[in-house]
Motif scaffolding. Sequence first.
Motif, PDB file in Angstrom:
ATOM      1  N   VAL A  71       0.906  -1.200  -0.154  1.00 41.76           N
ATOM      2  CA  VAL A  71       0.058   0.063  -0.080  1.00 41.76           C
ATOM      3  C   VAL A  71       0.890   1.337  -0.023  1.00 41.76           C
ATOM      4  O   VAL A  71       2.092   1.276   0.243  1.00 41.76           O
ATOM      5  CB  VAL A  71      -1.053   0.260   1.249  1.00 41.76           C
ATOM      6  N   ARG A  82      -7.239  -5.918  11.817  1.00 43.57           N
ATOM      7  CA  ARG A  82      -7.933  -5.861  10.354  1.00 43.57           C
ATOM      8  C   ARG A  82      -7.483  -7.219   9.833  1.00 43.57           C
ATOM      9  O   ARG A  82      -8.397  -7.838   9.430  1.00 43.57           O
ATOM     10  CB  ARG A  82      -7.398  -4.833   9.498  1.00 43.57           C
ATOM     11  N   ILE A  86     -10.030 -10.226   8.503  1.00 45.01           N
ATOM     12  CA  ILE A  86     -10.158 -10.764   7.227  1.00 45.01           C
ATOM     13  C   ILE A  86      -9.626 -12.490   7.473  1.00 45.01           C
ATOM     14  O   ILE A  86     -10.586 -13.171   6.553  1.00 45.01           O
ATOM     15  CB  ILE A  86      -9.208  -9.754   6.376  1.00 45.01           C
ATOM     16  N   ALA A 117      -2.216  -3.936  -2.989  1.00 45.56           N
ATOM     17  CA  ALA A 117      -3.683  -3.673  -2.564  1.00 45.56           C
ATOM     18  C   ALA A 117      -4.176  -2.518  -3.461  1.00 45.56           C
ATOM     19  O   ALA A 117      -3.504  -1.259  -3.463  1.00 45.56           O
ATOM     20  CB  ALA A 117      -3.650  -3.467  -1.282  1.00 45.56           C
ATOM     21  N   ALA A 119      -8.088  -2.035  -3.119  1.00 43.26           N
ATOM     22  CA  ALA A 119      -9.074  -2.544  -2.626  1.00 43.26           C
ATOM     23  C   ALA A 119      -9.531  -4.037  -3.312  1.00 43.26           C
ATOM     24  O   ALA A 119      -9.114  -4.707  -4.130  1.00 43.26           O
ATOM     25  CB  ALA A 119     -10.344  -1.813  -3.336  1.00 43.26           C
ATOM     26  N   THR A 121      -9.159  -6.793  -1.275  1.00 46.50           N
ATOM     27  CA  THR A 121      -7.835  -7.749  -1.027  1.00 46.50           C
ATOM     28  C   THR A 121      -8.401  -9.062  -0.313  1.00 46.50           C
ATOM     29  O   THR A 121      -8.118 -10.323  -0.733  1.00 46.50           O
ATOM     30  CB  THR A 121      -6.808  -7.124  -0.129  1.00 46.50           C
TER      31      THR A 121
HETATM   32  N1  UDP Z   1      -5.752  -0.016   2.839  1.00 45.83           N
HETATM   33  C1  UDP Z   1      -4.657   0.478   2.874  1.00 45.83           C
HETATM   34  N2  UDP Z   1      -3.893   0.522   4.047  1.00 45.83           N
HETATM   35  C2  UDP Z   1      -4.657  -0.249   5.199  1.00 45.83           C
HETATM   36  C3  UDP Z   1      -5.802  -1.059   4.981  1.00 45.83           C
HETATM   37  C4  UDP Z   1      -6.271  -0.742   3.608  1.00 45.83           C
HETATM   38  O1  UDP Z   1      -4.306   1.337   2.107  1.00 45.83           O
HETATM   39  O2  UDP Z   1      -3.879  -0.251   6.150  1.00 45.83           O
HETATM   40  C5  UDP Z   1      -6.445   0.106   1.480  1.00 45.83           C
HETATM   41  C6  UDP Z   1      -6.112  -0.969   0.427  1.00 45.83           C
HETATM   42  O3  UDP Z   1      -6.006  -0.654  -0.978  1.00 45.83           O
HETATM   43  C7  UDP Z   1      -7.205  -2.159   0.486  1.00 45.83           C
HETATM   44  C8  UDP Z   1      -8.473  -1.059   0.689  1.00 45.83           C
HETATM   45  O4  UDP Z   1      -7.940   0.067   1.466  1.00 45.83           O
HETATM   46  O5  UDP Z   1      -7.253  -2.963  -0.442  1.00 45.83           O
HETATM   47  C9  UDP Z   1      -9.725  -1.407   1.344  1.00 45.83           C
HETATM   48  O6  UDP Z   1      -9.397  -1.909   2.305  1.00 45.83           O
HETATM   49  P1  UDP Z   1     -10.588  -2.949   3.281  1.00 45.83           P
HETATM   50  O7  UDP Z   1     -10.204  -2.940   4.754  1.00 45.83           O
HETATM   51  O8  UDP Z   1     -12.064  -2.291   2.874  1.00 45.83           O
HETATM   52  O9  UDP Z   1     -10.595  -4.420   2.683  1.00 45.83           O
HETATM   53  P2  UDP Z   1     -10.203  -4.860   1.189  1.00 45.83           P
HETATM   54  O10 UDP Z   1     -11.187  -4.203   0.311  1.00 45.83           O
HETATM   55  O11 UDP Z   1      -8.967  -4.839   0.861  1.00 45.83           O
HETATM   56  O12 UDP Z   1     -10.883  -6.516   1.403  1.00 45.83           O
END
Ligand code: UDP
Length: 240
Positions: A71, A82, A86, A117, A119, A121
Amino acid sequence: MRFDERKEDELRPTTAKVGVIKNAFGSARFQMGKTIAISGVYGPGELHPRRISQSDRAVIKVYYDMLSFSVPDRARPGPDRRDHEISLKIKEAFAPAVIREEFPKTGIYLYTYILQADAGTRCVAINAASLALAQAGIPMRDLVSSVAAGKIGEKFVLDVTKKEEDYGHFVENNKWYGKGAATDVPIAYVPATKEVSLLQLDGEVSEEELKKIVKLGIKGCKKVHEIQVKALKDYYNEEN
Ligand code: UDP
């Protein structure tokens, strides 16, 4: 028009490769747009600690981690809250698919790492993990396929990017993007049993809107499933 000019029901460019880590029982790499996951499976084998073993089935241990360089703002090394949440969601997503009764008292270790990443992920991790489990020979009712759908502004869209997730908050070159809110709904689906095994919601939508989003998400999961099946066929046709 979406930021990346996709149609509303279009996945990002998606690629999948099975058997990318020779030392694992099964492994795969899955990429949707700029989101990349790699997954490796060990087991079924001895479970540690033994006291958590189950006499009638295998225990699946899931590790999800977003690597520090994945990221723009360096992620702290090692799993955080987090990542633990997940991991649990991925474990639940596989519960209706994996036939755990075939390997009582054992452990199946499922590792998923996010290399990059943008979104989605958790969805991309599930797609990679599914292929890794299949290559490891873990019996499943079907592959689990996953993608996020959502409502971005007034549009219902498939395979949401980070920029879309941030709709209404996103600033680039001092320009604000989007008026209104963004809701994203990660979905995992087991096509053979028609079960939705992951459904989370970040945002606010009506019940009717949610139904529409889930329908779109299932349609997307079916497209992901086709890509997964092709990756498995390619692997067994090519070399093994
Ligand atoms: N993200 C980030 N830093 C973090 C957590 C998330 O930049 O510490 C970004 C990353 O691109 C991630 C997106 O935010 O894919 C969305 O995160 P979310 O927790 O909604 O889960 P995801 O969509 O990845 O399953």
